[in-house]
Write a protein that holds these residues in place. Structure first.
Motif, PDB file in Angstrom:
ATOM      1  N   PRO A 209     -34.752   9.557  27.580  1.00  0.00           N
ATOM      2  CA  PRO A 209     -35.583   8.861  26.593  1.00  0.00           C
ATOM      3  C   PRO A 209     -34.863   8.645  25.263  1.00  0.00           C
ATOM      4  CG  PRO A 209     -36.753  10.733  27.550  1.00  0.00           C
ATOM      5  CD  PRO A 209     -35.344  10.819  28.017  1.00  0.00           C
ATOM      6  N   GLU A 210     -35.253   7.572  24.590  1.00  0.00           N
ATOM      7  CA  GLU A 210     -34.732   7.315  23.249  1.00  0.00           C
ATOM      8  C   GLU A 210     -35.077   8.498  22.354  1.00  0.00           C
ATOM      9  OE1 GLU A 210     -35.362   4.078  19.686  1.00  0.00           O
ATOM     10  OE2 GLU A 210     -35.587   3.407  21.768  1.00  0.00           O
ATOM     11  N   GLY A 211     -34.144   8.879  21.515  1.00  0.00           N
ATOM     12  CA  GLY A 211     -34.355  10.012  20.619  1.00  0.00           C
ATOM     13  C   GLY A 211     -33.789  11.317  21.156  1.00  0.00           C
ATOM     14  N   THR A 212     -33.222  11.288  22.375  1.00  0.00           N
ATOM     15  CA  THR A 212     -32.616  12.501  22.932  1.00  0.00           C
ATOM     16  C   THR A 212     -31.423  12.900  22.071  1.00  0.00           C
ATOM     17  OG1 THR A 212     -33.318  11.979  25.177  1.00  0.00           O
ATOM     18  CG2 THR A 212     -31.441  13.479  24.942  1.00  0.00           C
ATOM     19  N   GLN A 213     -31.413  14.167  21.629  1.00  0.00           N
ATOM     20  CA  GLN A 213     -30.328  14.657  20.780  1.00  0.00           C
ATOM     21  C   GLN A 213     -29.526  15.784  21.417  1.00  0.00           C
ATOM     22  OE1 GLN A 213     -31.231  15.103  16.554  1.00  0.00           O
ATOM     23  NE2 GLN A 213     -33.215  14.135  16.937  1.00  0.00           N
ATOM     24  N   SER A 214     -30.017  16.334  22.527  1.00  0.00           N
ATOM     25  CA  SER A 214     -29.287  17.357  23.277  1.00  0.00           C
ATOM     26  C   SER A 214     -29.981  17.541  24.617  1.00  0.00           C
ATOM     27  CB  SER A 214     -29.229  18.687  22.510  1.00  0.00           C
ATOM     28  OG  SER A 214     -30.522  19.246  22.353  1.00  0.00           O
ATOM     29  N   TYR A 215     -29.364  18.375  25.458  1.00  0.00           N
ATOM     30  CA  TYR A 215     -29.935  18.666  26.778  1.00  0.00           C
ATOM     31  C   TYR A 215     -29.922  20.167  27.037  1.00  0.00           C
ATOM     32  CZ  TYR A 215     -29.063  13.724  27.738  1.00  0.00           C
ATOM     33  OH  TYR A 215     -29.040  12.343  27.683  1.00  0.00           O
ATOM     34  N   VAL A 216     -30.837  20.576  27.900  1.00  0.00           N
ATOM     35  CA  VAL A 216     -30.839  21.914  28.480  1.00  0.00           C
ATOM     36  C   VAL A 216     -30.856  21.701  29.993  1.00  0.00           C
ATOM     37  CG1 VAL A 216     -32.170  24.039  28.808  1.00  0.00           C
ATOM     38  CG2 VAL A 216     -32.026  22.998  26.535  1.00  0.00           C
ATOM     39  N   VAL A 217     -30.034  22.439  30.714  1.00  0.00           N
ATOM     40  CA  VAL A 217     -30.012  22.363  32.174  1.00  0.00           C
ATOM     41  C   VAL A 217     -30.437  23.722  32.723  1.00  0.00           C
ATOM     42  CG1 VAL A 217     -28.548  22.069  34.217  1.00  0.00           C
ATOM     43  CG2 VAL A 217     -28.244  20.571  32.237  1.00  0.00           C
ATOM     44  N   THR A 218     -31.383  23.690  33.660  1.00  0.00           N
ATOM     45  CA  THR A 218     -31.893  24.929  34.243  1.00  0.00           C
ATOM     46  C   THR A 218     -31.919  24.843  35.762  1.00  0.00           C
ATOM     47  OG1 THR A 218     -34.196  24.173  34.132  1.00  0.00           O
ATOM     48  CG2 THR A 218     -33.364  25.427  32.243  1.00  0.00           C
ATOM     49  N   CYS A 219     -31.950  26.011  36.383  1.00  0.00           N
ATOM     50  CA  CYS A 219     -32.223  26.131  37.811  1.00  0.00           C
ATOM     51  C   CYS A 219     -33.251  27.240  37.971  1.00  0.00           C
ATOM     52  CB  CYS A 219     -30.969  26.450  38.607  1.00  0.00           C
ATOM     53  SG  CYS A 219     -31.316  26.694  40.376  1.00  0.00           S
ATOM     54  N   PHE A 220     -34.381  26.904  38.593  1.00  0.00           N
ATOM     55  CA  PHE A 220     -35.495  27.834  38.731  1.00  0.00           C
ATOM     56  C   PHE A 220     -35.963  27.876  40.177  1.00  0.00           C
ATOM     57  CE2 PHE A 220     -40.145  28.676  38.526  1.00  0.00           C
ATOM     58  CZ  PHE A 220     -40.093  29.956  38.017  1.00  0.00           C
ATOM     59  N   ASP A 221     -36.232  29.084  40.664  1.00  0.00           N
ATOM     60  CA  ASP A 221     -36.785  29.317  42.003  1.00  0.00           C
ATOM     61  C   ASP A 221     -38.218  29.819  41.852  1.00  0.00           C
ATOM     62  OD1 ASP A 221     -37.574  30.288  44.489  1.00  0.00           O
ATOM     63  OD2 ASP A 221     -35.983  31.779  44.628  1.00  0.00           O
ATOM     64  N   PRO A 222     -39.224  28.960  42.087  1.00  0.00           N
ATOM     65  CA  PRO A 222     -40.604  29.411  41.954  1.00  0.00           C
ATOM     66  C   PRO A 222     -41.066  30.257  43.144  1.00  0.00           C
ATOM     67  CG  PRO A 222     -40.582  27.161  42.728  1.00  0.00           C
ATOM     68  CD  PRO A 222     -39.147  27.546  42.446  1.00  0.00           C
ATOM     69  N   ASP A 223     -40.247  30.324  44.193  1.00  0.00           N
ATOM     70  CA  ASP A 223     -40.645  30.997  45.431  1.00  0.00           C
ATOM     71  C   ASP A 223     -40.192  32.446  45.520  1.00  0.00           C
ATOM     72  OD1 ASP A 223     -41.854  28.597  46.448  1.00  0.00           O
ATOM     73  OD2 ASP A 223     -39.816  27.850  46.735  1.00  0.00           O
ATOM     74  N   ALA A 224     -39.536  32.948  44.483  1.00  0.00           N
ATOM     75  CA  ALA A 224     -39.134  34.356  44.466  1.00  0.00           C
ATOM     76  C   ALA A 224     -40.388  35.222  44.547  1.00  0.00           C
ATOM     77  CB  ALA A 224     -38.353  34.663  43.194  1.00  0.00           C
ATOM     78  N   PRO A 225     -40.295  36.373  45.183  1.00  0.00           N
ATOM     79  CA  PRO A 225     -41.482  37.222  45.333  1.00  0.00           C
ATOM     80  C   PRO A 225     -41.797  38.010  44.055  1.00  0.00           C
ATOM     81  CG  PRO A 225     -39.627  38.223  46.455  1.00  0.00           C
ATOM     82  CD  PRO A 225     -39.154  36.892  45.949  1.00  0.00           C
ATOM     83  N   THR A 226     -41.992  37.259  42.977  1.00  0.00           N
ATOM     84  CA  THR A 226     -42.385  37.826  41.684  1.00  0.00           C
ATOM     85  C   THR A 226     -43.455  36.916  41.100  1.00  0.00           C
ATOM     86  OG1 THR A 226     -40.883  36.536  40.289  1.00  0.00           O
ATOM     87  CG2 THR A 226     -39.972  38.538  41.284  1.00  0.00           C
ATOM     88  N   VAL A 227     -44.170  37.380  40.102  1.00  0.00           N
ATOM     89  CA  VAL A 227     -45.166  36.510  39.457  1.00  0.00           C
ATOM     90  C   VAL A 227     -44.513  35.492  38.535  1.00  0.00           C
ATOM     91  CG1 VAL A 227     -47.025  38.185  39.627  1.00  0.00           C
ATOM     92  CG2 VAL A 227     -45.610  38.143  37.574  1.00  0.00           C
ATOM     93  N   SER A 228     -43.243  35.697  38.188  1.00  0.00           N
ATOM     94  CA  SER A 228     -42.568  34.814  37.239  1.00  0.00           C
ATOM     95  C   SER A 228     -41.471  33.960  37.855  1.00  0.00           C
ATOM     96  CB  SER A 228     -41.971  35.659  36.104  1.00  0.00           C
ATOM     97  OG  SER A 228     -41.042  36.590  36.628  1.00  0.00           O
TER      98      SER A 228
END
Length: 175
Positions: A55-74
């Protein structure tokens, strides 16, 4: 003890809606199994990612990798790279090896394994198929405003207020 449980929802559908843009990878095909080197036991190599149409106005980025299926609440955070400069539109495979592998003043915060790098897929043996969401977050400020001691949850909290758009590709893995 059984790990049988419902499949977690796509976590990004639970967040406020933002613009979407495109992310591609020579290493991750959306919805398909990850390559062996993206697995914890196979090398912990972060995938190549390229993005466009932020999007217009982007000034930086964050890159993540997340596993929602881990056997934890988080779930489980495998990768969080913060303050990637706005003129960067790709990361080579292996960019998650450490801060010196990232462009400009970008840095890693600890993954849920405790290290400041990309941690490959490592679901419990025999568990359900896990999804690994690789997300490029377009940020409307030059810096997210956190330091390398922040947790992925604190990064996510700040992203809730500063994200202009998200680009998502996800791979899968089952041990």
């Amino acid at each position: 003890m059984s790990l049988e449980r419902p499949v977690s929802p796509d976590p990004y559908t639970l967040l406020p809606e933002v613009a979407s843009f495109d992310v591609t990878s020579t290493d991750v095909s959306d919805g398909q199994p990850l390559k062996d080197d993206q697995v914890n036991a196979g090398g912990d190599t972060s995938p190549q990612l390229s993005w466009s149409g932020a999007p217009e106005g982007t000034q930086s980025y964050v890159v993540t990798c997340f596993d929602p299926d881990a056997p934890t609440v988080s779930g489980f955070w495998h990768w969080t790279a913060v303050d990637i400069p706005a003129d960067v539109t790709s990361l080579d495979a292996g960019a998650g090896a450490g801060d010196d592998s990232l462009p400009g003043d970008a840095f890693h915060v600890r993954n849920d394994g405790g290290a400041k790098n990309f941690m490959g897929a490592a679901p419990p043996e025999g568990d359900q198929v896990h999804r690994y969401y690789f997300v490029v977050h377009a940020v409307g400020e030059p810096t997210l405003g956190v330091d390398a001691d922040a947790s992925p949850a604190v990064v996510g909290f700040n992203l809730a207020f500063k994200t202009l758009g998200r680009a998502i590709v996800h791979g899968t893995y089952q041990h």
